[in-house]
Design an enzyme around this catalytic site. Structure first.
Site, PDB file in Angstrom:
ATOM      1  N   LYS A  89      66.246  61.788  22.293  1.00 22.17           N
ATOM      2  CA  LYS A  89      67.688  62.018  22.396  1.00 22.17           C
ATOM      3  C   LYS A  89      67.936  63.499  22.580  1.00 22.17           C
ATOM      4  O   LYS A  89      67.272  64.342  21.977  1.00 22.17           O
ATOM      5  CB  LYS A  89      68.380  61.516  21.117  1.00 22.17           C
ATOM      6  CG  LYS A  89      69.827  61.947  20.914  1.00 22.17           C
ATOM      7  CD  LYS A  89      70.790  61.111  21.729  1.00 22.17           C
ATOM      8  CE  LYS A  89      72.239  61.592  21.550  1.00 22.17           C
ATOM      9  NZ  LYS A  89      72.837  61.247  20.252  1.00 22.17           N
TER      10      LYS A  89
ATOM     11  N   HIS B 153      74.556  54.413  16.055  1.00 21.89           N
ATOM     12  CA  HIS B 153      74.397  55.413  14.994  1.00 21.89           C
ATOM     13  C   HIS B 153      74.295  54.668  13.662  1.00 21.89           C
ATOM     14  O   HIS B 153      75.252  54.592  12.896  1.00 21.89           O
ATOM     15  CB  HIS B 153      75.565  56.398  15.031  1.00 21.89           C
ATOM     16  CG  HIS B 153      75.639  57.166  16.314  1.00 21.89           C
ATOM     17  ND1 HIS B 153      74.826  58.260  16.575  1.00 21.89           N
ATOM     18  CD2 HIS B 153      76.370  56.966  17.435  1.00 21.89           C
ATOM     19  CE1 HIS B 153      75.082  58.717  17.800  1.00 21.89           C
ATOM     20  NE2 HIS B 153      76.012  57.943  18.339  1.00 21.89           N
TER      21      HIS B 153
ATOM     22  N   HIS C 180      77.388  57.663  27.977  1.00 23.61           N
ATOM     23  CA  HIS C 180      78.807  58.041  27.908  1.00 23.61           C
ATOM     24  C   HIS C 180      79.347  58.389  29.294  1.00 23.61           C
ATOM     25  O   HIS C 180      80.290  59.172  29.422  1.00 23.61           O
ATOM     26  CB  HIS C 180      79.048  59.214  26.960  1.00 23.61           C
ATOM     27  CG  HIS C 180      78.398  59.067  25.614  1.00 23.61           C
ATOM     28  ND1 HIS C 180      78.244  57.851  24.990  1.00 23.61           N
ATOM     29  CD2 HIS C 180      77.858  59.993  24.769  1.00 23.61           C
ATOM     30  CE1 HIS C 180      77.641  58.033  23.818  1.00 23.61           C
ATOM     31  NE2 HIS C 180      77.391  59.310  23.664  1.00 23.61           N
TER      32      HIS C 180
ATOM     33  N   HIS D 142      72.078  52.032  21.639  1.00 24.22           N
ATOM     34  CA  HIS D 142      72.692  53.314  21.254  1.00 24.22           C
ATOM     35  C   HIS D 142      73.634  53.074  20.075  1.00 24.22           C
ATOM     36  O   HIS D 142      74.842  52.911  20.254  1.00 24.22           O
ATOM     37  CB  HIS D 142      73.457  53.906  22.442  1.00 24.22           C
ATOM     38  CG  HIS D 142      73.880  55.337  22.235  1.00 24.22           C
ATOM     39  ND1 HIS D 142      73.490  56.353  23.079  1.00 24.22           N
ATOM     40  CD2 HIS D 142      74.658  55.919  21.296  1.00 24.22           C
ATOM     41  CE1 HIS D 142      74.021  57.492  22.671  1.00 24.22           C
ATOM     42  NE2 HIS D 142      74.732  57.254  21.576  1.00 24.22           N
TER      43      HIS D 142
ATOM     44  N   ASP E 143      77.579  52.796  21.481  1.00 23.19           N
ATOM     45  CA  ASP E 143      77.796  54.031  20.720  1.00 23.19           C
ATOM     46  C   ASP E 143      78.319  53.674  19.331  1.00 23.19           C
ATOM     47  O   ASP E 143      79.053  54.431  18.716  1.00 23.19           O
ATOM     48  CB  ASP E 143      78.766  54.970  21.450  1.00 23.19           C
ATOM     49  CG  ASP E 143      78.795  56.376  20.857  1.00 23.19           C
ATOM     50  OD1 ASP E 143      77.759  56.815  20.324  1.00 23.19           O
ATOM     51  OD2 ASP E 143      79.854  57.025  20.914  1.00 23.19           O
TER      52      ASP E 143
ATOM     53  N   HIS F  86      72.917  62.404  26.101  1.00 24.23           N
ATOM     54  CA  HIS F  86      74.357  62.397  25.829  1.00 24.23           C
ATOM     55  C   HIS F  86      75.042  63.326  26.828  1.00 24.23           C
ATOM     56  O   HIS F  86      74.687  64.498  26.950  1.00 24.23           O
ATOM     57  CB  HIS F  86      74.595  62.870  24.389  1.00 24.23           C
ATOM     58  CG  HIS F  86      75.989  63.303  24.077  1.00 24.23           C
ATOM     59  ND1 HIS F  86      76.844  62.557  23.302  1.00 24.23           N
ATOM     60  CD2 HIS F  86      76.685  64.414  24.421  1.00 24.23           C
ATOM     61  CE1 HIS F  86      78.001  63.180  23.186  1.00 24.23           C
ATOM     62  NE2 HIS F  86      77.925  64.325  23.862  1.00 24.23           N
TER      63      HIS F  86
END
Length: 391
Positions: free
Chosen positions: A157, A65, A225, A63, A286, A196
């Site tokens: 996602k 970005h 999360h 995970h 994340d 998420h």
């Protein structure tokens, strides 16, 4: 032919194999045994004495970005794209890239291009199609077609229970999960859907509605999360007991998200001690995502980029602060992730035939030396390879 012989390491594969040597030839592990003699045909080779150190699989962070997250408070709050040196310094050899809040100025196409770039620079990568909202942003116009036709796609996602997306019904979530499942079937892999979890009180409620009706979909669902609050954490442990995956975010803690956030290493230890099936527990960073805190009017009052290197830091705390075994602490960042995304045993394992992704930890469990697909990328804690435009 490129050969590396790692000598005298305490090997965790992630199971404890004791003292062993590891022979890497090109991008594969050729042998793992207590005393390997280098064949003459492989000389000269790099010899690395790992005496007093642990050798473990390179970490898998599913995970990240990689094109940057954020953007919730204007364009200047977009997090920059991920440089190669950051995952290397954190012991990560395999990345899963995905979109964050902004699926408008950043797109799945950008994620794919950045994943290919990081692969060319030496890492292993895969991506998730989709993003926060429905309908899902895709490369080909279809989630299922993305899986079938784009080899780097291994997951989807979506965001739920979050003020940045419209409410998602159980029927919509089940439809998306089915598209992911069928797309994976067409590729011969298990398609995964990263969900998420936002701060809304409903938490994982929609997920439970889906698996009440379609229990076979649980295997495809990753709630992430989930250490953001005690409620989300309790719901996630129930999901894991029902066959889904709970994904602890190492980049979220009380400093980045607020006082209700559970420390990631503590969350893993509590889940294990509560009887959650160990193989259903994952941890991801994340990384490069935006950890934003909002006031009652929805205005951003705190914004920080999640650090990918927290993955290794929280693994370390699992052992040194929480008292978990090395195998218990390693599984959520190696073998469990590899199995979930149909990458095992090429990834997430140290065995003959596996990819030559080897992390050597120092006595304090910090990255000391790192090989990614057999290439020496870090030594004595110093990054040896940087991205094309890194200084």
């Amino acid at each position: 032919m490129n050969a590396v012989l790692v000598k005298n390491a305490h090997v965790y594969a992630p199971e404890d194999l004791g003292r062993n040597d590891i022979l890497l030839v090109n991008d594969k592990i050729a042998a793992l045994a207590p005393d390997i003699t280098l064949p003459a045909c492989l000389e000269p080779a790099l010899l690395l004495d790992a005496e007093g150190r642990a050798a473990v699989p390179g970490f898998i962070d599913a995970h990240v970005h990689i094109t940057g997250g954020g953007g919730e408070a204007g364009f200047h709050t977009q997090v920059p794209p991920l440089p190669l040196s950051v995952p290397l310094s954190g012991g990560v050899t395999t990345l899963g890239g995905l979109l964050g809040t902004d699926g408008v100025t950043r797109h799945v196409d950008n994620v794919l291009a950045k994943a290919c770039s990081l692969e060319e620079e030496g890492l292993s990568t895969f991506i998730m199609t989709g993003g926060y909202p429905l309908p899902s942003p895709t490369i080909t116009g279809s989630v299922t077609r993305d899986f079938a036709c784009v080899s780097k796609v291994r997951g989807g996602k979506i965001a739920i229970a979050d003020h940045r997306v419209a409410p998602v019904s159980a029927a919509q979530l089940a439809a998306l999960a089915t598209d992911v499942r069928v797309g994976g079937m067409l590729r011969g892999i298990v398609g995964m859907l990263i969900i998420h979890i936002g701060a809304a009180p409903e938490g994982l409620a929609r997920i439970f509605e889906v698996i009440d009706q379609c229990p076979y979909l649980a295997r495809h669902l990753i709630a992430t999360h989930i250490n953001r609050s005690p409620q989300a954490f309790e719901q996630a442990m129930l999901l894991a007991r029902r066959g889904g995956f709970m994904d602890v975010s190492s980049g979220l803690n009380s400093a980045t998200l607020g006082p209700d956030t559970l420390k990631p290493s503590t969350a893993i230890a509590v889940a294990l001690r509560s009887g959650v099936p160990p193989e259903q527990i994952l941890m991801s960073s994340d990384g490069n995502g935006s950890a934003a805190r909002y006031d009652d009017q929805g205005h951003v009052e705190g914004l920080v980029a999640s650090d990918l290197r927290t993955l290794c830091a929280e693994f370390r705390d699992c052992v040194l602060a929480e008292g978990l075994s090395m195998t218990q602490a390693l599984a959520p960042v190696t073998s469990n992730v590899a199995r979930a995304f149909s990458l095992f045993p090429a990834k997430g394992a140290l065995t003959a035939g596996s990819d030559a992704d080897v992390l050597v930890l120092d006595a304090d469990l910090r990255p000391w030396s790192l090989f990614a697909k057999g290439r020496h990328m870090l030594h004595e804690g110093r990054v040896l390879c940087k991205g094309t435009f890194e200084e």
